[in-house]
Design an enzyme around this catalytic site. Sequence first.
Site, PDB file in Angstrom:
ATOM      1  CB  CYS A 193       1.404 -10.120   6.062  1.00 53.47           C
ATOM      2  SG  CYS A 193      -0.036  -9.075   6.053  1.00 53.47           S
ATOM      3  CG  HIS A 240       2.161 -12.649  11.327  1.00 53.65           C
ATOM      4  ND1 HIS A 240       2.879 -11.705  10.629  1.00 53.65           N
ATOM      5  CD2 HIS A 240       0.752 -12.676  10.902  1.00 53.65           C
ATOM      6  CE1 HIS A 240       1.788 -11.188   9.841  1.00 53.65           C
ATOM      7  NE2 HIS A 240       0.622 -11.627   9.765  1.00 53.65           N
ATOM      8  CG  HIS A 266       0.421  -6.009  10.014  1.00 56.60           C
ATOM      9  ND1 HIS A 266       1.492  -6.415   9.245  1.00 56.60           N
ATOM     10  CD2 HIS A 266      -0.443  -7.147   9.983  1.00 56.60           C
ATOM     11  CE1 HIS A 266       1.197  -7.593   8.655  1.00 56.60           C
ATOM     12  NE2 HIS A 266       0.288  -7.970   9.222  1.00 56.60           N
TER      13      HIS A 266
END
Length: 394
Positions: A162, A289, A323
Amino acid sequence: MSFLAITHFTMTSCLGHGLAATTAALQAERSGLKPCDFETVDIDTWIGEVEGLDAVRLRDELFRFDCRNNRLALLGLQQDGFEEAVFDAIQRHGPDRVGVFVGTSTAGILQTELAYRQRDPTTGALPQSFHYAETHNAYSVADFLCQHFGLRGPSVALSAACASSAKAFGNAARMIKVGLIDAAIVGGVDSLCLTTLYGFRSLELTSRQPCRPCDQARDGISIGEAAGLALLQRDGPADALRLLGVGESSDAHHMSSPHPQGRSAQIAIRDALSAAGLRPDQIDYVNLHGTGTPSNDAAEGQAVHAVFGDMVPCSSTKAATGHTLGAAGAIEVVISLLAIRDGFMPAGLNIKQPDPAIRIDYLTHSRQARVDHVLSNSFGFGGANASVVVGRGA
């Protein structure tokens, strides 16, 4: 590091195609998530799906690159005059002096999943129409961008979970700083596939409801897809938005869980601030995040509090976009640039009860304010971390 100009940027996600749709959704506090109905997936979860990808067509000579991920890349290029800006940069600098640095985690895995359904029943051979190197291969999207624009400069595909596309900004900046190139396409592209959705469910990380980062009862992620792109140049107009600093770290604490105190995340944040030449109190907004998993948000909360206390407004925009994995860093840098350009801090959506153990100033509603400097965090599996600082031009 001295600043580099971000002369153009764009993003395409479940919030819509391009910056206008993205800004309108964020300012209206509207999410693009929906119940999962992707392909043949049978999972009780929510996803962020980009509309219109099946209608995107690559040029005939690039047919081998045809897959969902590269269609998403092309759709992203076509927004906000970004494609034209890249061609202008190539005309100015030359095709050898423009690089490509793009993050992805899934690349074109969906194309392989579809090909497996068409295997020869006798030999098990995949169909001749399947082209691994130009689709499934992680380098596919970087190669596609090079072929699309006729570029011959450095080209890198980053796959660091990520943090992939946040790290792309660091790679591009270093290439420009040492004089190998004068400009770079920087960003991330990641698309939905069965491997990702079933894989994250097997880790018990998908939520059965729209994800709610930093909520006391958060229970997992909502997976999305997106393309986020920026044109980074050595020189630009005095008022161009700027890449000010990138910090990277790795703690290798665990295959999938972050260090519980966010030790390495703090290093990335502090290094980004140091590279930007800024104090923590000069950051106006932090884009977290913020995945919506219990451990991730708790660890990031500790890291952010250790650096900023509870004095800097923060939020996660993943409750709006999902996400987007390898593209998350890029689209959240773009959202950070929008915060500066348009003077607002986006809300963290779906919050019912903020987690009191996360001691930060978490925005549950959008806030209009002048924003000069933003820090964006991207923390990946295996402790791969990156923080990016962007700022206003003169």
